[in-house]
Design a protein around this motif. Sequence first.
Motif, short mmCIF file in Angstrom:
data_model
loop_
_atom_site.label_atom_id
_atom_site.label_comp_id
_atom_site.label_asym_id
_atom_site.label_seq_id
_atom_site.Cartn_x
_atom_site.Cartn_y
_atom_site.Cartn_z
N ARG A 40 -3.90 33.42 4.14
CA ARG A 40 -4.45 33.19 5.47
C ARG A 40 -3.91 31.94 6.14
NH1 ARG A 40 -10.57 34.79 4.82
NH2 ARG A 40 -10.33 37.04 4.76
N LEU A 41 -3.13 31.17 5.40
CA LEU A 41 -2.64 29.95 6.03
C LEU A 41 -1.61 30.31 7.09
CD1 LEU A 41 -2.34 27.63 2.98
CD2 LEU A 41 -3.95 27.49 4.84
N ARG A 42 -1.62 29.55 8.14
CA ARG A 42 -0.70 29.84 9.24
C ARG A 42 0.74 29.75 8.76
NH1 ARG A 42 -1.45 26.58 14.62
NH2 ARG A 42 -0.53 24.95 13.34
N ASN A 43 1.62 30.46 9.40
CA ASN A 43 3.05 30.50 9.11
C ASN A 43 3.34 31.11 7.76
OD1 ASN A 43 3.56 29.30 11.50
ND2 ASN A 43 3.65 27.23 10.66
N ASP A 44 2.32 31.72 7.16
CA ASP A 44 2.55 32.49 5.95
C ASP A 44 3.26 31.68 4.88
OD1 ASP A 44 4.77 35.25 5.29
OD2 ASP A 44 3.16 34.38 4.10
N LEU A 45 2.47 31.25 3.92
CA LEU A 45 3.02 30.38 2.86
C LEU A 45 4.15 31.02 2.07
CD1 LEU A 45 -0.19 28.83 1.41
CD2 LEU A 45 1.74 27.61 2.39
N GLY A 46 4.18 32.34 2.08
CA GLY A 46 5.22 33.03 1.32
C GLY A 46 6.60 32.89 1.94
N ASP A 47 6.66 32.32 3.13
CA ASP A 47 7.95 32.17 3.82
C ASP A 47 9.00 31.55 2.91
OD1 ASP A 47 7.40 33.24 6.18
OD2 ASP A 47 7.65 31.42 7.37
N VAL A 48 10.17 32.16 2.95
CA VAL A 48 11.24 31.67 2.09
C VAL A 48 12.38 31.18 2.99
CG1 VAL A 48 12.99 32.44 0.45
CG2 VAL A 48 10.62 33.15 0.16
N GLN A 49 12.96 30.07 2.60
CA GLN A 49 14.09 29.54 3.36
C GLN A 49 15.29 29.49 2.42
OE1 GLN A 49 12.63 25.65 4.39
NE2 GLN A 49 11.62 26.39 6.24
N THR A 50 16.48 29.56 3.01
CA THR A 50 17.65 29.33 2.17
C THR A 50 18.18 27.94 2.48
OG1 THR A 50 19.03 30.40 3.80
CG2 THR A 50 18.36 31.74 1.95
N VAL A 51 18.49 27.20 1.43
CA VAL A 51 19.02 25.85 1.62
C VAL A 51 20.26 25.68 0.74
CG1 VAL A 51 16.86 24.68 2.23
CG2 VAL A 51 17.45 24.94 -0.17
N THR A 52 21.16 24.81 1.22
CA THR A 52 22.33 24.51 0.39
C THR A 52 21.90 23.54 -0.71
OG1 THR A 52 22.89 22.80 1.98
CG2 THR A 52 24.03 24.91 2.21
N LEU A 53 22.68 23.47 -1.77
CA LEU A 53 22.28 22.66 -2.92
C LEU A 53 21.99 21.21 -2.56
CD1 LEU A 53 24.51 23.74 -5.93
CD2 LEU A 53 22.18 24.43 -5.35
N ASP A 54 22.77 20.66 -1.62
CA ASP A 54 22.55 19.25 -1.29
C ASP A 54 21.22 19.03 -0.56
OD1 ASP A 54 23.62 20.69 0.80
OD2 ASP A 54 24.73 19.02 1.65
N GLN A 55 20.57 20.10 -0.14
CA GLN A 55 19.26 19.97 0.53
C GLN A 55 18.12 20.43 -0.38
OE1 GLN A 55 18.96 18.81 3.77
NE2 GLN A 55 21.14 18.38 3.49
N ALA A 56 18.44 20.80 -1.59
CA ALA A 56 17.44 21.54 -2.38
C ALA A 56 16.58 20.68 -3.29
CB ALA A 56 18.14 22.61 -3.21
#
Length: 443
Positions: A40-56
């Motif tokens: 129920r949390l806004r923006n849906d906690l399950g949201d997945v992002q892709t990041v490059t290794l230097d940002q991970a």
Amino acid sequence: MTTPQKHSPNDPILLTSSLHVDEARKAIAQLVDDLISESRLRNDLGDVQTVTLDQAINRILAEDLLSPIDVPAADNSAMDGFAFNSDCLGNEDKPVTLKIVGTAYAGKPYEGRVGKGECLKIMTGALMPQDCDTVIPQEFTEQADPANNLLVTFKQNQVKRGENRRLRGEDLQSGKAAIHAGRLLRPSDLGLAASLGVGILKVHRKLKVAILSSGDELRPLGQDLDAGSIYDSNRYSLIGLLNRLDLEIIDCGIVRDDPASLKSAFIAAAEKADVLISSGGVSVGEADFTKQIMQELGDVGFWKIAMRPGRPMAFGVLKPTHSSNHKTLFFGLPGNPVAVMVTFYQFVRSALLQLNGASQTEPCLTQAIAQAPIRKKPGRTEFQRAIMERGSDGKPTVKITGSQGAGILRSMSEANCFVILYHDQGNIATGDWVDVALFDGLL
Ligand code: AMP
Ligand code: MG
């Protein structure tokens, strides 16, 4: 198996005059679990992002990282030495002499064949030639013809068939999980991903965490202090604590102790955030006042926890708007600066990690020997600020840092760990082992 009992923050069990720390932690974990499953949390906690290794770094891996390759990708040498075919080994203690036919380096394989009675000088990481299955380390060998360096000799019992060779896929097979979902990514994980040729990772989005300080006496930095006022330090400790977890921080500043300002500040903060952390206004004198507001905004319990520091704490969910089903996890921490840090460590940190999909949410504990007696009353959990170091005998020792008042931030600043004294524990004698949570990597 018994199913865990469900508690709401206002459950009578949790409103007893002294709630056990473990009970509070259990109730928090349960509520976070419910929130996750309700999504129920806004923006849906399950949201997945892709990041490059230097940002991970410090992000939480959202899906298992499957290795696209075998590791190692081919059989190679684990030592600097000589590769040969083990058929020449018998059981005798007799030396073997082999002719060196060439050299293989890491990244520069030997292309020729290695026949019977021959060997290949080989460096660590160099590909094993197809004719060889064993490596004798350099230090077990002697040159048999020092003038030409073409013959090497060693005792048969120095090596067994297949030794000092790394087999293809020995560390990890293609298609197997190299890092599991829920991992809080550390430097070694980035290196591991890179070693597999993976440059992009799928991570959970950053949690949005709003913070605010409440109290008429609080002044922002840069303003002069009038009689009875103090600088707001809690927001800065919290910003530091949250930054260690790589979250999105929404700083909602200082809010005065009047119902209208508090209510509108809580609504504004809760609408924007997944989690709201406030400090101040939950101690006995002020709780009734805050309680009223919270009753209108959600389901929040006011707890008296059997711990020191950090006795009063509010916890629950806020539903800032009636129309949407957005829920914000709420922590009303005590105002005392040390209590803020202790309650964050004990309750908030693991809840944030859990909410963000981390599988490992508890910090590591270690143990050390008390250098001096520590006074402790059974019936509450204490988090004493201390310095852990290596004693003259090499064993880890720990010493409490001066005065332990909940308002004395210096005791925290000088310390490098908490000594954790559990609910049922009594006084500690010099030489007793105690549990310790180091700040490094924790706060
Ligand atoms: P409270 O929980 O609001 O009763 O506050 C307990 C004590 O902590 C009081 O001495 C407050 O002045 C102090 N305090 C509350 N909030 C802060 C803050 N943001 N920074 C520093 N001290 C605070
Ligand atoms: Mg106050």
